[in-house]
Design a protein around this motif. Sequence first.
Motif, PDB file in Angstrom:
ATOM      1  N   LEU A 104       0.829  -1.196   0.000  1.00 56.49           N
ATOM      2  CA  LEU A 104       0.000   0.000   0.000  1.00 56.49           C
ATOM      3  C   LEU A 104       0.870   1.255   0.000  1.00 56.49           C
ATOM      4  N   LYS A 105       0.472   2.229  -0.811  1.00 52.79           N
ATOM      5  CA  LYS A 105       1.141   3.534  -0.784  1.00 52.79           C
ATOM      6  C   LYS A 105       0.528   4.395   0.329  1.00 52.79           C
ATOM      7  N   PRO A 106       1.315   5.213   0.972  1.00 52.56           N
ATOM      8  CA  PRO A 106       2.777   5.304   0.868  1.00 52.56           C
ATOM      9  C   PRO A 106       3.425   4.134   1.616  1.00 52.56           C
ATOM     10  N   PHE A 107       4.530   3.653   1.096  1.00 49.19           N
ATOM     11  CA  PHE A 107       5.192   2.493   1.681  1.00 49.19           C
ATOM     12  C   PHE A 107       6.512   2.936   2.324  1.00 49.19           C
ATOM     13  N   SER A 108       6.940   2.150   3.276  1.00 47.47           N
ATOM     14  CA  SER A 108       8.223   2.436   3.931  1.00 47.47           C
ATOM     15  C   SER A 108       9.342   1.703   3.194  1.00 47.47           C
ATOM     16  N   LYS A 109      10.534   2.190   3.360  1.00 40.82           N
ATOM     17  CA  LYS A 109      11.702   1.559   2.736  1.00 40.82           C
ATOM     18  C   LYS A 109      11.838   0.112   3.211  1.00 40.82           C
ATOM     19  N   LYS A 110      11.665  -0.097   4.521  1.00 35.21           N
ATOM     20  CA  LYS A 110      11.822  -1.445   5.073  1.00 35.21           C
ATOM     21  C   LYS A 110      10.788  -2.399   4.486  1.00 35.21           C
ATOM     22  N   GLU A 111       9.549  -1.926   4.368  1.00 36.92           N
ATOM     23  CA  GLU A 111       8.487  -2.777   3.815  1.00 36.92           C
ATOM     24  C   GLU A 111       8.812  -3.194   2.395  1.00 36.92           C
ATOM     25  N   LEU A 112       9.270  -2.244   1.570  1.00 34.95           N
ATOM     26  CA  LEU A 112       9.605  -2.564   0.184  1.00 34.95           C
ATOM     27  C   LEU A 112      10.756  -3.560   0.113  1.00 34.95           C
ATOM     28  N   ILE A 113      11.793  -3.342   0.926  1.00 37.71           N
ATOM     29  CA  ILE A 113      12.951  -4.239   0.933  1.00 37.71           C
ATOM     30  C   ILE A 113      12.534  -5.650   1.334  1.00 37.71           C
ATOM     31  N   ASP A 114      11.670  -5.736   2.379  1.00 39.08           N
ATOM     32  CA  ASP A 114      11.198  -7.059   2.832  1.00 39.08           C
ATOM     33  C   ASP A 114      10.441  -7.794   1.723  1.00 39.08           C
ATOM     34  N   LYS A 115       9.585  -7.058   1.005  1.00 37.09           N
ATOM     35  CA  LYS A 115       8.794  -7.664  -0.073  1.00 37.09           C
ATOM     36  C   LYS A 115       9.695  -8.145  -1.211  1.00 37.09           C
ATOM     37  N   ILE A 116      10.681  -7.332  -1.567  1.00 37.39           N
ATOM     38  CA  ILE A 116      11.602  -7.708  -2.651  1.00 37.39           C
ATOM     39  C   ILE A 116      12.460  -8.896  -2.228  1.00 37.39           C
ATOM     40  N   GLN A 117      12.878  -8.890  -0.933  1.00 40.79           N
ATOM     41  CA  GLN A 117      13.684 -10.012  -0.443  1.00 40.79           C
ATOM     42  C   GLN A 117      12.903 -11.318  -0.521  1.00 40.79           C
ATOM     43  N   LYS A 118      11.606 -11.271  -0.194  1.00 35.42           N
ATOM     44  CA  LYS A 118      10.748 -12.458  -0.328  1.00 35.42           C
ATOM     45  C   LYS A 118      10.679 -12.908  -1.788  1.00 35.42           C
ATOM     46  N   GLY A 119      10.614 -11.919  -2.689  1.00 33.20           N
ATOM     47  CA  GLY A 119      10.598 -12.234  -4.121  1.00 33.20           C
ATOM     48  C   GLY A 119      11.867 -12.931  -4.560  1.00 33.20           C
ATOM     49  N   ILE A 120      13.014 -12.453  -4.078  1.00 33.55           N
ATOM     50  CA  ILE A 120      14.310 -13.069  -4.423  1.00 33.55           C
ATOM     51  C   ILE A 120      14.361 -14.511  -3.920  1.00 33.55           C
ATOM     52  N   GLU A 121      13.904 -14.721  -2.670  1.00 35.70           N
ATOM     53  CA  GLU A 121      13.909 -16.076  -2.097  1.00 35.70           C
ATOM     54  C   GLU A 121      13.026 -17.011  -2.936  1.00 35.70           C
ATOM     55  N   PHE A 122      11.859 -16.504  -3.329  1.00 30.33           N
ATOM     56  CA  PHE A 122      10.951 -17.309  -4.156  1.00 30.33           C
ATOM     57  C   PHE A 122      11.612 -17.657  -5.499  1.00 30.33           C
ATOM     58  N   ILE A 123      12.245 -16.678  -6.123  1.00 29.21           N
ATOM     59  CA  ILE A 123      12.896 -16.898  -7.427  1.00 29.21           C
ATOM     60  C   ILE A 123      14.023 -17.914  -7.293  1.00 29.21           C
ATOM     61  N   ASN A 124      14.808 -17.816  -6.213  1.00 23.96           N
ATOM     62  CA  ASN A 124      15.915 -18.764  -6.011  1.00 23.96           C
ATOM     63  C   ASN A 124      15.403 -20.192  -5.851  1.00 23.96           C
ATOM     64  N   ILE A 125      14.308 -20.334  -5.107  1.00 25.07           N
ATOM     65  CA  ILE A 125      13.710 -21.666  -4.928  1.00 25.07           C
ATOM     66  C   ILE A 125      13.224 -22.217  -6.264  1.00 25.07           C
ATOM     67  N   GLU A 126      12.549 -21.364  -7.056  1.00 28.50           N
ATOM     68  CA  GLU A 126      12.047 -21.793  -8.365  1.00 28.50           C
ATOM     69  C   GLU A 126      13.188 -22.149  -9.310  1.00 28.50           C
ATOM     70  N   ARG A 127      14.272 -21.378  -9.241  1.00 28.02           N
ATOM     71  CA  ARG A 127      15.443 -21.680 -10.092  1.00 28.02           C
ATOM     72  C   ARG A 127      16.052 -23.015  -9.725  1.00 28.02           C
ATOM     73  N   MET A 128      16.115 -23.298  -8.418  1.00 26.16           N
ATOM     74  CA  MET A 128      16.646 -24.584  -7.976  1.00 26.16           C
ATOM     75  C   MET A 128      15.746 -25.729  -8.431  1.00 26.16           C
ATOM     76  N   LYS A 129      14.425 -25.500  -8.345  1.00 26.29           N
ATOM     77  CA  LYS A 129      13.489 -26.528  -8.817  1.00 26.29           C
ATOM     78  C   LYS A 129      13.693 -26.816 -10.300  1.00 26.29           C
ATOM     79  N   ARG A 130      13.803 -25.721 -11.088  1.00 30.60           N
ATOM     80  CA  ARG A 130      13.979 -25.898 -12.537  1.00 30.60           C
ATOM     81  C   ARG A 130      15.304 -26.580 -12.853  1.00 30.60           C
ATOM     82  N   LYS A 131      16.338 -26.222 -12.071  1.00 33.57           N
ATOM     83  CA  LYS A 131      17.648 -26.848 -12.280  1.00 33.57           C
ATOM     84  C   LYS A 131      17.582 -28.350 -12.021  1.00 33.57           C
ATOM     85  N   LYS A 132      16.898 -28.718 -10.927  1.00 32.68           N
ATOM     86  CA  LYS A 132      16.761 -30.145 -10.603  1.00 32.68           C
ATOM     87  C   LYS A 132      15.943 -30.877 -11.659  1.00 32.68           C
TER      88      LYS A 132
END
Length: 416
Positions: A104-132
Motif C-alpha cells: 500500500l502507498k505510501p510504503f516504507s523503505k523497510k516494507e519494500l525491501i522485505d517484499k523484494i527479499q521475499k521475491g528473491i527467495e521465491f525466485i531462487n527456490i524456483e530456479r533450484m526446482k527448474r535446475k533439478k
Amino acid sequence: MYKILVADDEKYDRDAIINILKNDFNDDFDVSQAKNGREAIEITEIEKPDIIIMDIKMPGIDGLKAIAEIKKFHQNAYFIILSAYDYFDFALEAMKLNVKDYILKPFSKKELIDKIQKGIEFINIERMKRKKQIEEQEKIYNLLPVLENELSYSIIINMVDLIDYQIYMDYLNMNFNNACCIIVDIKKDNNSDNIKIKVVDFLKEFIGRKYKNIVSYRFTKEIVFFISFDDKKVFSNREIMGNLTESIISEIRKVFNISVKIGNGSIYNGIHNMYKSYREACESLEYIDSDDLKLNRYEALEKQHNADSKKIILFKEVEKYIVENLKEDIDMEKTAKRFNISSSYFSRIFKDVLGYNFSDYINMIRIKKSKELLKEGILTIKEICYEVGYSDPNYFSKVFKKYEGVTPSEYKQKLI
C-alpha cells in the motif's frame, strides 16, 4: 543477477523504488521501468523480468489487465502490486492472477525491501526446482538410449520376459501396436563404427518423423529397428513396408552415398511377436538388396509371407515381359490386358505383392538396366536413355537422380 520491472505512472514513485534497489541491493538487479500498462507488457516481452512491481491504477491498460496479459507469455514472473487504496475487489482479482504480494502507498523503505527479499527467495527456490528438473530430465535422456538398446536386444535374443519390459516400454513410449522389425545391413566395404553410428542417428530421426521406434546396434552387426505404426490405417502391410524400405534405401544413398541391404518382417501386434518379425527380417536380408533395387522382392514375400503361389508365378511372367519390352512404351493397361486381368485388379495386386506402384517399378527396372549399360561403357548416355525406354534425356537424368542420388553423367564419372 535478477531482472526487475517497476511499472507506475508516477515518476516520483518509480524513482523512489529504483533508488532503494540501487542503494540496498548493489548490482543485484537489472532494472527496467514503465509508465503505463502497455509499456509494461512490451518491456516484459523483451526483458522477461524476474520480479514485476506493478501499480494497479494507471492510465489506459491498468495494472491488473497488464498482469493478465503478461501471464499469457511469462508465467514465472513474481508480481508485487502497488496501490494507494486498500481495495478488497482488487485483492480478490490479484489472487486469481496468482500475484505474490501487495504494498500500500505510501510504503516504507523497510516494507519494500522485505517484499523484494521475499521475491528473491521465491525466485531462487524456483530456479533450484527448474535446475533439478533439468538435471533429472538429462539423466532420463542419457538413460533412454541404454533402455532402448536393452529392450531391443532382449527381443533379438528372444528373452524379453527376463526383463520388466513394461517399464521399458513406458519410459520409451513404445507400445508395439501394429509393429515390425526392419534390419539395415551396411555393406562390408563401408561398414565402420563411425559410419554405422551416423546412419543410426540419421535413420532414428528420419523414421521418428512418422513412427515410434527403438533401435539396437551396439551388440549386433546390423542395425535393427523395431517400428510401431500404432493404429494408422494403411491399405496393406506390404504397401507401407515397401514404401518405408524404399525411402530408407533412397535416403541413405542420397546422404551417405553407400549401399545397404534391407530386411523386413511382417507387421504384428504385441512385443512378444517382435522376435518372429525379427527372424523374418533376417531371412529376407539375402533377397532385399539396394543394389538390385529389390526386383526379386516377390521371392522374399513368397518365403516369408507365404504369398499366393499363382500370384508369384504371374508376376515372374510380368517381370519377364517388362524386361523383354523395356524399350517400348509400357503402360499398366496394356500389361494387364496382355495377362487377361482388369487394370484395377492388376494395380492392386501389383502393389500388394511387390510393394510398389507400376510406374515406380518400371522406372526401377529401367534405371537398373541403365546402370549395367553405363558400366559396360559402350553406349553414350543419350543412347542408353533410348535403349532403356526413355524418349527425353533430361527426364531420364531426373529419374536416374531420384533413384540413385546422382545424375547418369556423375554416376559414369565415378566408374572411371
